[in-house]
Design an enzyme around this catalytic site. Sequence first.
Site, PDB file in Angstrom:
ATOM      1  N   THR A 168      -9.117   6.690  15.123  1.00  0.00           N
ATOM      2  CA  THR A 168      -9.490   7.060  16.460  1.00  0.00           C
ATOM      3  C   THR A 168      -9.183   6.083  17.454  1.00  0.00           C
ATOM      4  O   THR A 168      -8.525   4.977  16.950  1.00  0.00           O
ATOM      5  CB  THR A 168     -11.212   7.157  16.625  1.00  0.00           C
ATOM      6  N   ASN A 170       1.036  -1.205  -0.151  1.00  0.00           N
ATOM      7  CA  ASN A 170      -0.184  -0.029  -0.079  1.00  0.00           C
ATOM      8  C   ASN A 170       0.968   1.257   0.129  1.00  0.00           C
ATOM      9  O   ASN A 170       0.509   2.103  -0.640  1.00  0.00           O
ATOM     10  CB  ASN A 170      -0.879   0.011   1.188  1.00  0.00           C
ATOM     11  N   GLN A 180      -7.748  -3.504  -4.863  1.00  0.00           N
ATOM     12  CA  GLN A 180      -8.438  -2.324  -4.718  1.00  0.00           C
ATOM     13  C   GLN A 180      -8.081  -1.535  -3.728  1.00  0.00           C
ATOM     14  O   GLN A 180      -8.292  -0.034  -3.697  1.00  0.00           O
ATOM     15  CB  GLN A 180      -9.969  -2.854  -4.248  1.00  0.00           C
ATOM     16  N   MET A 183       1.357  -2.576  12.311  1.00  0.00           N
ATOM     17  CA  MET A 183       0.792  -3.778  12.829  1.00  0.00           C
ATOM     18  C   MET A 183       0.898  -3.471  14.315  1.00  0.00           C
ATOM     19  O   MET A 183       0.940  -4.621  14.913  1.00  0.00           O
ATOM     20  CB  MET A 183       1.144  -4.890  12.428  1.00  0.00           C
ATOM     21  N   ARG A 184       0.846  -2.295  14.773  1.00  0.00           N
ATOM     22  CA  ARG A 184       0.833  -2.207  16.546  1.00  0.00           C
ATOM     23  C   ARG A 184      -0.134  -1.207  16.768  1.00  0.00           C
ATOM     24  O   ARG A 184      -0.310  -0.432  16.149  1.00  0.00           O
ATOM     25  CB  ARG A 184       2.396  -1.530  16.653  1.00  0.00           C
ATOM     26  N   ILE A 185      -0.760  -1.763  17.783  1.00  0.00           N
ATOM     27  CA  ILE A 185      -2.013  -0.985  18.265  1.00  0.00           C
ATOM     28  C   ILE A 185      -1.490   0.454  18.796  1.00  0.00           C
ATOM     29  O   ILE A 185      -0.297   0.427  19.377  1.00  0.00           O
ATOM     30  CB  ILE A 185      -2.700  -1.689  19.478  1.00  0.00           C
ATOM     31  N   LEU A 186      -2.104   1.590  18.517  1.00  0.00           N
ATOM     32  CA  LEU A 186      -1.580   2.889  18.851  1.00  0.00           C
ATOM     33  C   LEU A 186      -2.162   3.214  20.313  1.00  0.00           C
ATOM     34  O   LEU A 186      -3.077   2.655  20.534  1.00  0.00           O
ATOM     35  CB  LEU A 186      -1.959   3.853  17.939  1.00  0.00           C
ATOM     36  N   HIS A 228      -7.979  -0.697   6.023  1.00  0.00           N
ATOM     37  CA  HIS A 228      -8.505  -2.031   6.566  1.00  0.00           C
ATOM     38  C   HIS A 228      -8.783  -2.826   5.508  1.00  0.00           C
ATOM     39  O   HIS A 228      -9.845  -2.441   4.860  1.00  0.00           O
ATOM     40  CB  HIS A 228      -9.458  -1.813   7.744  1.00  0.00           C
ATOM     41  N   ASN A 286      -6.116   5.343   8.140  1.00  0.00           N
ATOM     42  CA  ASN A 286      -5.674   3.819   7.992  1.00  0.00           C
ATOM     43  C   ASN A 286      -6.366   3.185   6.815  1.00  0.00           C
ATOM     44  O   ASN A 286      -7.296   3.713   6.502  1.00  0.00           O
ATOM     45  CB  ASN A 286      -6.078   3.054   9.486  1.00  0.00           C
TER      46      ASN A 286
HETATM   47  C1  GRF Z   1      -3.136  -4.629   3.995  1.00  0.00           C
HETATM   48  O1  GRF Z   1      -4.225  -5.542   3.497  1.00  0.00           O
HETATM   49  C2  GRF Z   1      -4.059  -3.550   4.773  1.00  0.00           C
HETATM   50  O2  GRF Z   1      -5.106  -3.330   4.390  1.00  0.00           O
HETATM   51  C3  GRF Z   1      -3.701  -4.108   6.111  1.00  0.00           C
HETATM   52  O3  GRF Z   1      -2.516  -4.791   6.196  1.00  0.00           O
HETATM   53  C4  GRF Z   1      -2.168  -5.220   5.033  1.00  0.00           C
HETATM   54  C5  GRF Z   1      -0.926  -4.457   4.555  1.00  0.00           C
HETATM   55  O4  GRF Z   1      -0.170  -4.781   3.430  1.00  0.00           O
HETATM   56  N1  GRF Z   1      -3.940  -2.768   7.432  1.00  0.00           N
HETATM   57  P1  GRF Z   1       0.890  -3.814   2.694  1.00  0.00           P
HETATM   58  O5  GRF Z   1       1.998  -4.154   3.748  1.00  0.00           O
HETATM   59  O6  GRF Z   1       0.630  -2.810   2.548  1.00  0.00           O
HETATM   60  O7  GRF Z   1       1.469  -4.753   1.514  1.00  0.00           O
END
Ligand code: GRF
Length: 196
Positions: free
Chosen positions: A145, A17, A177, A94-97, A113, A111
């Site tokens: 949030t 991303n 997407q 991947m860490r809760i804020l 998701h 973010n």
């Molecule tokens: C993505 O599916 C995103 O929606 C989620 O974690 C994944 C991260 O993938 N939060 P990448 O590191 O962007 O390839």
Amino acid sequence: MMSRTKVAALISGRGSNMEALVRAAQADDCPFEIALVLANKPDAKGLEIAAAAGVEALCVDQKPFGKDREAHERAIDAALRARGIQVIALAGYMRILTPFLVETWDGRMLNIHPSLLPAYPGLDTHNRAIAAGEAEAGCTVHLVTVGVDEGPILGQARVPILAGDDEHSLSARVLEQEHRLYAATLADFVERRFSV
Ligand code: GRF
């Protein structure tokens, strides 16, 4: 010459991303630049991708801070401020804020998701959507949030769940997407919030 909003992408892993945002920012008319890619772990693959694309890639390793998540976030915040960052885009961070970073960046942190929030917040979203027999899945860009995956929704994209889908086939369809949605939604957001 239009001044672009300075965005930091926060990552923990692959960084696809983040890479999509970096590519989108290469367009002349893109209203944002990815001025920094910041990871919480030194082995985050995306750091190399960012550096190869000519973007500053910084690790603020969580390890020396142990369980003190707020102290780690204070170090992140200092790095963002030092670079004049205006908006944070969490991209597989991947860490809760803690409330510290969330409140400091209130209204300026996005973010992505991989579900149609408010459905399936948290981890393992694709398996849960398949197991529930959903006909559709998708992804959501939202403001961050304190409640995880609960902030105001800025944009969504939908994909079908097909017979025979597993986590891998579905996540690949959604990810395509995600890359499109995140860049488009971030561009809309900064235009509304930061253009004079
Ligand atoms: C993505 O599916 C995103 O929606 C989620 O974690 C994944 C991260 O993938 N939060 P990448 O590191 O962007 O390839």
